[in-house]
Design an enzyme around this catalytic site. Structure first.
Site, PDB file in Angstrom:
ATOM      1  N   SER A  15       0.833  -1.215   0.000  1.00 16.55           N
ATOM      2  CA  SER A  15       0.000   0.000   0.000  1.00 16.55           C
ATOM      3  C   SER A  15       0.864   1.261   0.000  1.00 16.55           C
ATOM      4  O   SER A  15       0.486   2.283  -0.583  1.00 16.55           O
ATOM      5  CB  SER A  15      -0.986  -0.003   1.177  1.00 16.55           C
ATOM      6  OG  SER A  15      -0.320   0.152   2.398  1.00 16.55           O
ATOM      7  N   ASN A  16       2.034   1.212   0.630  1.00 16.66           N
ATOM      8  CA  ASN A  16       2.934   2.372   0.549  1.00 16.66           C
ATOM      9  C   ASN A  16       3.494   2.527  -0.861  1.00 16.66           C
ATOM     10  O   ASN A  16       3.640   3.646  -1.356  1.00 16.66           O
ATOM     11  CB  ASN A  16       4.075   2.246   1.565  1.00 16.66           C
ATOM     12  CG  ASN A  16       3.638   2.708   2.943  1.00 16.66           C
ATOM     13  OD1 ASN A  16       3.449   3.901   3.161  1.00 16.66           O
ATOM     14  ND2 ASN A  16       3.452   1.764   3.857  1.00 16.66           N
ATOM     15  N   MET A  92      10.710  -6.975   4.036  1.00 13.77           N
ATOM     16  CA  MET A  92      10.910  -7.694   5.296  1.00 13.77           C
ATOM     17  C   MET A  92      12.235  -8.461   5.369  1.00 13.77           C
ATOM     18  O   MET A  92      12.297  -9.550   5.943  1.00 13.77           O
ATOM     19  CB  MET A  92       9.735  -8.662   5.535  1.00 13.77           C
ATOM     20  CG  MET A  92       8.387  -7.983   5.601  1.00 13.77           C
ATOM     21  SD  MET A  92       8.286  -6.721   6.888  1.00 13.77           S
ATOM     22  CE  MET A  92       8.190  -7.778   8.331  1.00 13.77           C
ATOM     23  N   ILE A  94      16.395  -8.021   6.386  1.00 16.49           N
ATOM     24  CA  ILE A  94      17.440  -7.163   6.943  1.00 16.49           C
ATOM     25  C   ILE A  94      18.564  -7.110   5.916  1.00 16.49           C
ATOM     26  O   ILE A  94      19.005  -8.151   5.413  1.00 16.49           O
ATOM     27  CB  ILE A  94      17.936  -7.727   8.292  1.00 16.49           C
ATOM     28  CG1 ILE A  94      16.800  -7.608   9.312  1.00 16.49           C
ATOM     29  CG2 ILE A  94      19.173  -6.987   8.767  1.00 16.49           C
ATOM     30  CD1 ILE A  94      17.080  -8.248  10.640  1.00 16.49           C
ATOM     31  N   LEU A  95      18.991  -5.907   5.583  1.00 11.36           N
ATOM     32  CA  LEU A  95      20.042  -5.753   4.578  1.00 11.36           C
ATOM     33  C   LEU A  95      21.421  -5.856   5.230  1.00 11.36           C
ATOM     34  O   LEU A  95      21.605  -5.464   6.383  1.00 11.36           O
ATOM     35  CB  LEU A  95      19.880  -4.401   3.870  1.00 11.36           C
ATOM     36  CG  LEU A  95      18.600  -4.323   3.018  1.00 11.36           C
ATOM     37  CD1 LEU A  95      18.258  -2.884   2.670  1.00 11.36           C
ATOM     38  CD2 LEU A  95      18.720  -5.173   1.758  1.00 11.36           C
ATOM     39  N   ASN A 109      13.674   4.137   4.445  1.00 11.49           N
ATOM     40  CA  ASN A 109      12.675   3.156   4.863  1.00 11.49           C
ATOM     41  C   ASN A 109      11.528   3.888   5.539  1.00 11.49           C
ATOM     42  O   ASN A 109      11.721   4.976   6.090  1.00 11.49           O
ATOM     43  CB  ASN A 109      13.324   2.182   5.860  1.00 11.49           C
ATOM     44  CG  ASN A 109      12.351   1.133   6.367  1.00 11.49           C
ATOM     45  OD1 ASN A 109      11.581   0.559   5.601  1.00 11.49           O
ATOM     46  ND2 ASN A 109      12.369   0.882   7.673  1.00 11.49           N
ATOM     47  N   HIS A 111       8.804   3.299   8.651  1.00 14.56           N
ATOM     48  CA  HIS A 111       8.606   2.421   9.807  1.00 14.56           C
ATOM     49  C   HIS A 111       7.384   2.932  10.581  1.00 14.56           C
ATOM     50  O   HIS A 111       7.259   4.136  10.812  1.00 14.56           O
ATOM     51  CB  HIS A 111       9.859   2.465  10.695  1.00 14.56           C
ATOM     52  CG  HIS A 111       9.766   1.580  11.889  1.00 14.56           C
ATOM     53  ND1 HIS A 111       9.953   0.212  11.826  1.00 14.56           N
ATOM     54  CD2 HIS A 111       9.486   1.862  13.180  1.00 14.56           C
ATOM     55  CE1 HIS A 111       9.798  -0.301  13.031  1.00 14.56           C
ATOM     56  NE2 HIS A 111       9.516   0.679  13.871  1.00 14.56           N
ATOM     57  N   ASP A 147      16.377   0.030  11.827  1.00 11.99           N
ATOM     58  CA  ASP A 147      15.455   1.100  12.258  1.00 11.99           C
ATOM     59  C   ASP A 147      16.153   2.214  13.034  1.00 11.99           C
ATOM     60  O   ASP A 147      15.580   2.788  13.968  1.00 11.99           O
ATOM     61  CB  ASP A 147      14.318   0.510  13.124  1.00 11.99           C
ATOM     62  CG  ASP A 147      13.479  -0.496  12.363  1.00 11.99           C
ATOM     63  OD1 ASP A 147      13.376  -0.381  11.131  1.00 11.99           O
ATOM     64  OD2 ASP A 147      12.929  -1.413  13.006  1.00 11.99           O
ATOM     65  N   GLU A 176       1.108   7.154   6.859  1.00 13.16           N
ATOM     66  CA  GLU A 176       2.256   6.665   6.072  1.00 13.16           C
ATOM     67  C   GLU A 176       2.076   7.025   4.608  1.00 13.16           C
ATOM     68  O   GLU A 176       3.020   7.432   3.925  1.00 13.16           O
ATOM     69  CB  GLU A 176       2.393   5.144   6.208  1.00 13.16           C
ATOM     70  CG  GLU A 176       2.795   4.673   7.591  1.00 13.16           C
ATOM     71  CD  GLU A 176       3.023   3.164   7.640  1.00 13.16           C
ATOM     72  OE1 GLU A 176       3.649   2.617   6.718  1.00 13.16           O
ATOM     73  OE2 GLU A 176       2.547   2.528   8.600  1.00 13.16           O
TER      74      GLU A 176
END
Ligand code: GRF
Length: 202
Positions: A15-16, A92, A94-95, A109, A111, A147, A176
């Site tokens: 949706s974002n 979803m 983690i880089l 990002n 959040h 984050d 958002e």
């Protein structure tokens, strides 16, 4: 007008992504989405991208032996498409530190909490458990630590009596969808940049 060549990375409903697609549909918007990558096959967001004629790619993390190899494949796809900037939108994974450093200042990002409060998962329940009266969302630069990057923009909502994680999440999500396009506009217009680990505003 030169528009910022942006990729959006997703894992789910998108949706974002949809709100960013809507903003970029205006030819005067200073960024364009040139690629959407999902690490999950059949992620709902891929349909939003296809409907807008945006190139999509699925790169499943399961096809790679390590995080670094997955990230290297992501990096190759992004470079092949001449991507200049990355928006994570419900991505979803983690880089790796390598990827975060390689794209430093060129990756953000969204959040669903007012960072630095409530990092990680189940953030709406975390907010309810903590008893905060105000919650919200944050767009921030991505750094190796989860984050934790410098904050670009935030929006707040009240926590109402009787809220559940779902009702609070829905209220935050509405914000958002306004905040992410606003933040991308600021970035693409050069009104904010990452300098020496700090978000600097023009
Ligand atoms: C959003 O709440 C976003 O803040 C978080 O994951 C959720 C993704 O939702 N990172 P969607 O896929 O954009 O609908």
């Amino acid at each position: 007008m030169k528009r910022l060549r942006t990729a959006v990375l997703i894992s789910g409903r998108g949706s974002n992504l949809q709100s960013l697609i809507r903003a970029c549909a205006d030819p005067k918007f200073p960024a364009e989405i040139v690629l959407v990558i999902s690490n999950v096959e059949n992620a709902g967001g891929l349909d939003h991208a296809r409907a807008a004629n945006i190139a999509t790619k699925t790169i499943s993390h399961k096809s790679f032996a390590s995080r670094e190899e997955f990230d290297a494949a992501l990096d190759t796809a992004l470079r092949d498409a001449n991507v200049e900037f990355i928006c994570l939108a419900g991505f979803m994974r983690i880089l790796s530190d390598w990827f975060a450093r390689r794209w430093e200042g060129r990756i953000v990002n969204i959040h669903p909490s007012l960072l630095p409060a409530f990092k990680g998962l189940n953030v709406h329940q975390q907010a309810l458990d903590a008893g905060v009266r105000v919650a919200g969302c944050t767009v921030h630069y991505v750094v190796p630590e989860l984050d934790s990057g410098p904050i670009i923009a935030q929006a707040s909502v009240p926590v109402l009596h009787g809220d559940t994680a779902d009702t609070l999440a829905a209220r935050i999500l509405t914000e958002e969808h306004k905040l992410y396009p606003l933040a991308l506009k600021m970035i693409a217009e050069g009104k904010v940049e990452l300098r020496d680990g700090t978000a600097v505003f023009a």
